[in-house]
Design a protein around this motif. Structure first.
Motif, mmCIF file in Angstrom:
data_model
loop_
_atom_site.group_PDB
_atom_site.id
_atom_site.type_symbol
_atom_site.label_atom_id
_atom_site.label_comp_id
_atom_site.label_asym_id
_atom_site.label_seq_id
_atom_site.Cartn_x
_atom_site.Cartn_y
_atom_site.Cartn_z
ATOM 1 N N UNK A 35 0.813 -1.092 0.014
ATOM 2 C CA UNK A 35 -0.105 0.211 -0.064
ATOM 3 C C UNK A 35 0.758 1.275 0.082
ATOM 4 N N UNK A 36 1.967 1.079 0.647
ATOM 5 C CA UNK A 36 2.819 2.324 0.783
ATOM 6 C C UNK A 36 3.577 2.539 -0.511
ATOM 7 N N UNK A 51 -4.147 11.918 2.513
ATOM 8 C CA UNK A 51 -4.366 13.019 3.652
ATOM 9 C C UNK A 51 -5.784 13.375 3.940
ATOM 10 N N UNK A 52 -6.165 13.125 5.188
ATOM 11 C CA UNK A 52 -7.509 13.493 5.743
ATOM 12 C C UNK A 52 -7.431 14.709 6.776
ATOM 13 N N UNK A 53 -8.284 15.666 6.957
ATOM 14 C CA UNK A 53 -8.465 16.671 7.799
ATOM 15 C C UNK A 53 -9.409 16.103 8.898
ATOM 16 N N UNK A 65 -5.929 -2.905 8.323
ATOM 17 C CA UNK A 65 -6.390 -4.357 8.241
ATOM 18 C C UNK A 65 -7.134 -4.726 9.326
ATOM 19 N N UNK A 66 -8.107 -3.976 9.732
ATOM 20 C CA UNK A 66 -9.294 -4.362 10.907
ATOM 21 C C UNK A 66 -8.931 -4.308 12.086
ATOM 22 N N UNK A 82 -3.225 5.311 4.708
ATOM 23 C CA UNK A 82 -2.770 4.291 3.570
ATOM 24 C C UNK A 82 -4.020 3.698 2.593
ATOM 25 N N UNK A 83 -4.118 3.712 1.456
ATOM 26 C CA UNK A 83 -4.869 3.351 0.446
ATOM 27 C C UNK A 83 -5.060 1.660 0.629
ATOM 28 N N UNK A 84 -6.359 1.060 0.820
ATOM 29 C CA UNK A 84 -6.729 -0.182 0.793
ATOM 30 C C UNK A 84 -6.608 -1.041 1.697
ATOM 31 N N UNK A 85 -5.660 -0.430 2.893
ATOM 32 C CA UNK A 85 -5.472 -1.093 3.939
ATOM 33 C C UNK A 85 -5.817 -0.435 5.307
ATOM 34 N N UNK A 86 -6.146 0.900 5.230
ATOM 35 C CA UNK A 86 -6.482 1.700 6.324
ATOM 36 C C UNK A 86 -8.302 2.017 6.045
#
Length: 291
Positions: A35-36, A51-53, A65-66, A82-86
């Motif tokens: 993912x990274x 990036x989220x605010x 991953x849950x 991270x995309x797909x895992x977070x």
């Protein structure tokens, strides 16, 4: 007792979360690395997705991953996802107002009433609010209704009407202990209105009016008794000095004269009238003897 039981359970739950966050395993770390790597390859386009605010009054609970990623929720400010895992969940930390609808309650003295209230609470642990309960606000709302009915069901109607603050504090303590595992802190509980049947209202009003009338009669009787004692004492004092009685007559006459009355009744002692009568009778005899 509830606080003593909930504290070890809360600690065990926190230890379980910490253990899960550290046991991603080799496969999990490999997926995180992929993912990274995907984020680096698609840079700078991926930066807008990762990036989220998080606002000042919010916190973000990140699941990787849950599994919960950290002991504490992230924020405020920018966080990296991270995309797909977070996956992240935002939690609002501001105070929430929970209106309890009117609850029909049977009091201990078998009186049916309707009581409503309001509960003010806030989330102090975003991780517990997300991980320990499905819907923390709905759970708190239902628990507040049940607690209100249970507590007021053990009180009489007079206790409910006279001890609202004590009852509200008791409900607040019970709710605070019960919602500690959910990350909830109950700030305040208020009982807004107590509705009783109309017939019972009339009966209570009649009882209160009768009580007031009885108290008024008792006070009037006590006043009459005190006045009679004072009059008795005054009569004993006046009987010792006849001049004082005459002065009292003159004072009464002065008081009546100030009221601008057209008729003034001036009392005179009987001995004075008898003396005047004797003088008139003697004068009449003397006139007859002269003739």
């Amino acid at each position: 007792m509830d606080a003593g039981v909930s504290s070890p359970e809360k600690q065990d739950k926190q230890n379980l979360i910490d253990a899960h966050s550290k046991t991603l395993g080799a496969c999990g770390w490999f997926l995180v690395f992929l993912s990274f790597l995907l984020m680096v390859i698609t840079f700078p386009f991926s930066i807008w997705m990762c990036l989220k605010i998080v606002k000042e009054y919010e916190r973000a609970v990140v699941f990787r991953l849950g599994r919960i990623q950290a002991k504490k929720a992230k924020g405020p400010g920018l966080i990296l996802v991270l995309p797909c895992v977070d996956v992240f969940v935002k939690v609002d930390l501001r105070t929430v107002t929970c209106n309890i609808p009117p609850q029909e309650i049977l009091t201990r003295d078998s009186v049916t009433t309707q009581v409503d209230g309001v509960v003010y609470y806030r989330i102090h642990s975003a991780v517990s609010a997300v991980a320990n309960v499905t819907d923390v606000h709905q759970a708190t709302f239902l628990l507040a209704q049940t607690t209100l009915r249970n507590v007021l069901g053990t009180q009489t109607l007079s206790q409910i009407l006279a001890g609202r603050e004590v009852i509200a504090h008791s409900i607040q303590t019970i709710l605070d202990d019960a919602t500690e595992l959910w990350g909830i802190q109950v700030a305040r509980v208020e009982i807004k209105d107590v509705r009783i049947p109309l017939q019972l209202q009339r009966s209570m009003a009649a009882e209160a009016e009768a009580t007031r009338e009885a108290r008024a009669k008792v006070l009037a009787a006590e006043g009459e008794m005190n006045a009679s004692k004072s009059l008795k004492s005054a009569s004993l004092v006046l009987s010792e000095s006849p001049v004082a009685l005459q002065l009292r007559y003159l004072q009464t006459l002065a008081t009546v004269a100030t009221e601008k009355n057209s008729t003034i009744v001036f009392p005179l002692p009987m001995n004075i009238l008898e003396g005047i009568g004797n003088i008139s009778h003697n004068d009449h005899k003397k006139k007859i003897e002269r003739y």
